[in-house]
Structure formats: structure tokens, C-alpha cells
Design an enzyme around this catalytic site. Structure first.
Site, PDB file in Angstrom:
ATOM      1  N   HIS A  95      32.550  60.135  32.604  1.00 20.47           N
ATOM      2  CA  HIS A  95      33.985  59.920  32.386  1.00 20.47           C
ATOM      3  C   HIS A  95      34.229  58.698  31.497  1.00 20.47           C
ATOM      4  O   HIS A  95      34.998  57.788  31.844  1.00 20.47           O
ATOM      5  CB  HIS A  95      34.726  59.759  33.716  1.00 20.47           C
ATOM      6  N   GLU A 148      34.436  62.514  41.310  1.00 17.89           N
ATOM      7  CA  GLU A 148      33.820  61.452  40.526  1.00 17.89           C
ATOM      8  C   GLU A 148      33.759  60.169  41.346  1.00 17.89           C
ATOM      9  O   GLU A 148      34.791  59.734  41.874  1.00 17.89           O
ATOM     10  CB  GLU A 148      34.625  61.216  39.235  1.00 17.89           C
ATOM     11  N   ARG A 159      39.877  66.902  32.313  1.00 15.20           N
ATOM     12  CA  ARG A 159      39.938  66.682  33.748  1.00 15.20           C
ATOM     13  C   ARG A 159      38.936  67.575  34.459  1.00 15.20           C
ATOM     14  O   ARG A 159      38.813  68.764  34.160  1.00 15.20           O
ATOM     15  CB  ARG A 159      41.347  66.986  34.286  1.00 15.20           C
TER      16      ARG A 159
END
Length: 318
Positions: free
Chosen positions: A285, A263, A234
Site C-alpha cells: 500500500h 492490511e 482499494r
């Protein structure tokens, strides 16, 4: 009829077969949903499906019909779970799907940084091999993983899978005790020892108030072996500005990050200023996003909806 709304279909890859619930329902699907669109789009929903579209307390006030949220992910920081509990809304999340994909991505980053793959690839593009005058050259250090110490922060299924790969490669694998914890079981090594003695540190722990900026300037200063730092868990677990400073001071040898605090990243994210360095790798990600894993994510997500409708909710967070 039960109304189901999927807020962010585009967060699940196009190769994934989106099976719908096996009970009569009204289905609405959006590619993307911004935070200020959530209340309107869920106004008549009984069940919401979301990956990253946030559902906060103030939004829930406008959603009296909502009974269940199925999170198409393991991380659920986009959901105000206590507010859902207060309103009797069930929240379920996906579990165990990433036991192969995230550890594999973690080691892809580790291998690339430990062996300076990025730097050597760029050298070939820039013509350095052609200029070398011999079969190889030595612009960047290359190190074996065998015999190095792998410090893992987070001992859940993903952390354990990372440790299993590390042991298979001949690494000395240790798991960090909670920061500031004076006593711990036999599985764990003290937080300070992990920082001081690890050659590679990888994070696999949730983002919570007590884990935000878990590693920052003071922690980097403790890293005597100049480790590689990996984060496929994370964004927010590592202070990104402090990481840049640690790289500049040589306190760490490299960084491989698949997650950032925001993000997609905003223009002032400090990591964006150092992306051209060979010892820095940032991926968008995607550690979780093998085609196999994404299909499992969806199957669990829709199964949670079906189980809730049947009166037997599973993987409930509240």
C-alpha cells in the site's frame, strides 16, 4: 482551547514535515491507534485527524465533544460518515494529491509484469544468465505495451491520469461503464466489453458496498485476452481467492496489487501463497506514498482543520 488529536502519525512518512494548525490549540499525537483505543484517545478531542484508525458509530457515542474529523487520505471507508452526519460532525478528506504518484506506481507494476522483470531478475540471481551460453535467454515472455488495450475501471482524476499515460505509450485506452449499466455516455465502454477485450485491466474506483468483489470468478471467466490485473485503489474490489484461481487456470496473465482486503494481510490471505510466482507482485500500500504526495496529503489535512476552525470547512463529505 481547541484540542486536536492525530491518531496515527506513523501512517505518514518520516520525511514529511508535520505542520500544525495556525490557531491556538492543544495538540496530541500518537504513532498508532488500535480500534479499541480510539474512544479513549478522542475522549476530550474537538478535532480528530486519522488516516486508517477507524471511527465508527459505536465509538462516536462516547465522543460528545467531537466536532470535526480530518481524514489524511482520499479513501474514507474507516469513517462512519452517516453516523457523523447524524451527530453534526464534519468529515473532510484529501483530494487530488495522488494524481502523479498512483498512476506512476500503476505503470511500474504494468511494466514489470508485461516485460517479466521479476522473473528475469530472479533468473540472474539464480545464475541462469551465467548458464545460458549466449548473450541472452528466453525464460519468460516479453510484450510491448504499444497497441495493447488498457481497460480502466474508474474515471476520476487518477483513472484519467492513468489513461493519459497509456495514450502516450500508444495504448488503446477505454473506461468501463458501471457494472450492469445498460446505457452509458460516449466516454465509456460497456463493462462486459472491457472484461472481454482488454489486455490490461486497472482499478481506480472507491470501495463501496456495490463495488466490493467487483471482479470475481464470473468476471475472470469473461476475460478472453488473459489480461494483467492491477489494483492500486482499494483492497476488496477484487475477490482475492478468485484471483488465485484465475491465475491457476490461466484466465489472467499476471497480477500487480498494492492493496489487499485486510492490511497488513492476515496469514490466510490467498495471495500470500503465490508471492513467489514471477507474474505476481504485491506491494505494501505504497502507491500513494511518494515523498511529494505525502507532503501534499499533510498540507491538505491540516488546512482542512484550519478551514473548519475558521468556519469555512472544505472538501466536506457530509
Amino acid at each position: 482551547m481547541t484540542k486536536v488529536v492525530f491518531l496515527d502519525r506513523a501512517t505518514i512518512g518520516p520525511s514529511v514535515a508535520i505542520r500544525r494548525p495556525d490557531f491556538p490549540h492543544d495538540w496530541t499525537e500518537y504513532d498508532r491507534t488500535q480500534a479499541d483505543q480510539v474512544a479513549e484517545r478522542l475522549a476530550d478531542a474537538d478535532i480528530a485527524i486519522t488516516n486508517k484508525a477507524p471511527i465508527r458509530a459505536e465509538t462516536l457515542e462516547a465522543l460528545p465533544k467531537l466536532k470535526m474529523i480530518s481524514v489524511a487520505a482520499t479513501g474514507y471507508d474507516v469513517i462512519d460518515v452517516p453516523a457523523c452526519t447524524k451527530r453534526g460532525i464534519i468529515v473532510s478528506n484529501v483530494r487530488g494529491y495522488a494524481v502523479n504518484t498512483v498512476p506512476e506506481h500503476t505503470f511500474a507494476l504494468i511494466f514489470a509484469l508485461q516485460r517479466n522483470i521479476v522473473g528475469y531478475r530472479q533468473d540472474v540471481i539464480d545464475g541462469e544468465w551465467q548458464k545460458a551460453g549466449q548473450f541472452c535467454f528466453f525464460n519468460h515472455s516479453i510484450r510491448d505495451l504499444y497497441g495493447t488495450r488498457l481497460g480502466i475501471v474508474g474515471s476520476g482524476v487518477i483513472g484519467q491520469a492513468v489513461g493519459q499515460i497509456g495514450r502516450a505509450l500508444g495504448m488503446d485506452v477505454i473506461f468501463a461503464a458501471h457494472k450492469g449499466q445498460p446505457t452509458f455516455g460516449s466516454l465509456y465502454t460497456s463493462w462486459n466489453t472491457v472484461l472481454e477485450t482488454s489486455d490490461i485491466i486497472t482499478l481506480h474506483t472507491p470501495l463501496k458496498p456495490d463495488t466490493r468483489n467487483l471482479i470475481s470468478t464470473a468476471e475472470f471467466a469473461q476475460m478472453k485476452r488473459r489480461p494483467i490485473i492491477i489494483n492500486t485503489s482499494r483492497g476488496g474490489l477484487v475477490d482475492e481467492a478468485a484471483l488465485v484461481g484465475a491465475l491457476d487456470r490461466g484466465e489472467v496473465r499476471g497480477a500487480g496489487f498494492d492493496v489487499l482486503t485486510r492490511e497488513p494481510p492476515v496469514a490466510d490471505n490467498p495471495l500470500l501463497t503465490i508471492l513467489n510466482r514471477p507474474n505476481v507482485i504485491v506491494t505494501p500500500h505504497v502507491a500513494w506514498a511518494s515523498e511529494e504526495a505525502m507532503q501534499v496529503v499533510w498540507e491538505q489535512t491540516v488546512w482542512h482543520v484550519e478551514q473548519f476552525h475558521a468556519g469555512t470547512p472544505k472538501n466536506v463529505l457530509n
